[in-house]
Design an enzyme around this catalytic site. Structure first.
Site, PDB file in Angstrom:
ATOM      1  N   PHE A  94       0.844  -1.190   0.000  1.00 11.27           N
ATOM      2  CA  PHE A  94       0.000   0.000   0.000  1.00 11.27           C
ATOM      3  C   PHE A  94       0.882   1.243   0.000  1.00 11.27           C
ATOM      4  CE2 PHE A  94      -2.502   3.253   2.244  1.00 11.27           C
ATOM      5  CZ  PHE A  94      -3.695   3.201   1.537  1.00 11.27           C
ATOM      6  N   ASN A 196      -2.935   1.739  11.069  1.00 12.27           N
ATOM      7  CA  ASN A 196      -3.691   2.134   9.882  1.00 12.27           C
ATOM      8  C   ASN A 196      -4.103   0.836   9.192  1.00 12.27           C
ATOM      9  OD1 ASN A 196      -4.833   3.362   7.665  1.00 12.27           O
ATOM     10  ND2 ASN A 196      -2.888   3.752   6.648  1.00 12.27           N
ATOM     11  N   PRO A 197      -5.122   0.165   9.726  1.00 14.94           N
ATOM     12  CA  PRO A 197      -5.499  -1.147   9.208  1.00 14.94           C
ATOM     13  C   PRO A 197      -6.304  -1.014   7.923  1.00 14.94           C
ATOM     14  CG  PRO A 197      -7.053  -0.484  10.867  1.00 14.94           C
ATOM     15  CD  PRO A 197      -6.023   0.612  10.792  1.00 14.94           C
TER      16      PRO A 197
END
Length: 301
Positions: A94, A196-197
């Site tokens: 990500f 920050n899942p």
């Protein structure tokens, strides 16, 4: 085309037509990446009509073509800038966003106001992805000891490169594993937990092609219709890991802010629950303080 200024204009027009949000900046960053001169110097070269390195033109137009297909700029340059660090990123991880920098600020600000001061703050990053948060906390709080966990082997490999940056100083312990069960040896001892899942609800595909087509699904979708399965697991792990009075900060979607705050306020493990708005004024992070209500053993999964 050998005129750099004209090439940047042409590239900007192509990226504009492709719907790229920041076409001029991206065109300049692609050129700067190839020349390696810095943006200020690049703009000076364009004004002066200076020569560019051999092979520049073919590589530049190849990159512009890929960016026009909405391949993330960071994948093309191999770099994502996050706070004070230049991180290595690419397929399988990500790409860290500017709004996530707020989580680092929240943790560092909390550490800074502790009385008595925390001599060596223990910080855990749950679901570290590229390692952006963990590396930044370690770099900006040199007395800290940071522990980070990541489930994806691909993302873990990128994170390993980033936590090894000289600025980080070797202060991050990185493990491959599940945030639900990570670091049992630290239960009840951690000063701050940050996460920050993945949190996107099922069926809500991101609007931007860069995210929808290139960010890994494991890093996007939180599980369940509301996307809260993984965020709630992160909350449970934070409750297990934190000492009484420890601090928790988590990013989420703006539509989840009220629900998460209500859950935390209703749980005896948490107090001082607060929502925080990002640069766009949206409620994108929630913080809370760990109470001493339950023994750690009762919080194990």
């Amino acid at each position: 085309m050998s005129d750099l200024a004209a090439a940047l204009r042409r590239a900007t027009a192509a990226l504009t037509e492709a719907g790229v949000p920041s076409p001029r900046a991206d065109a300049e960053l692609l050129a700067e990446h190839l020349i390696g001169c810095g943006l200020g110097r690049l703009r000076a070269l364009a004004i002066m009509g200076a020569a560019v390195p051999d092979g520049f033109w073919d590589s530049f137009w190849d990159l512009v073509e890929e960016r026009a297909k909405r391949v993330p700029l960071q994948h093309l340059t191999g770099t994502a800038h996050f706070r004070h660090l230049s991180l290595s990123v690419g397929p399988g991880v990500f790409v860290p966003r500017p709004e996530t920098e707020m989580l680092v600020t929240l943790v560092l600000d909390w550490i800074a106001v502790q009385d008595p001061p925390l001599g060596a703050p223990e910080v855990v990053d749950l679901g570290t992805g590229s390692g952006a948060i963990a590396a930044s906390v370690a770099a900006e709080c040199p007395t800290s000891r940071v522990h980070a966990v990541e489930l994806s082997e691909f993302a873990h490999a990128w994170a390993a490169r980033n936590v090894a940056l000289p600025e980080v100083g070797g202060r991050v312990e990185l493990v491959l594993g599940d945030l639900r069960t990570a670091f049992p040896e630290l239960d009840g001892t951690v000063d701050a937990v940050v996460s920050n899942p993945p949190y996107i609800p099922a069926g809500m595909v991101p609007r931007e092609p860069e995210a929808a087509e290139h960010d890994p699904e494991l890093a996007l979708y939180g599980g369940g219709d509301d996307g809260l399965e993984v965020p709630l697991a992160a909350i449970a792990s934070a409750a297990r890991l934190l000492r009484p009075g420890g601090f928790f900060a988590m990013e989420h979607a703006e539509v989840q802010a009220e629900s998460l705050a209500a859950r935390l306020r209703a749980a005896p493990e948490w107090t001082v629950v607060a929502s925080h708005r990002d640069l766009n004024g949206l409620p994108r992070a929630t913080t809370a303080v760990r109470t001493g209500a339950f023994p750690v053993e009762e919080l194990r999964p």
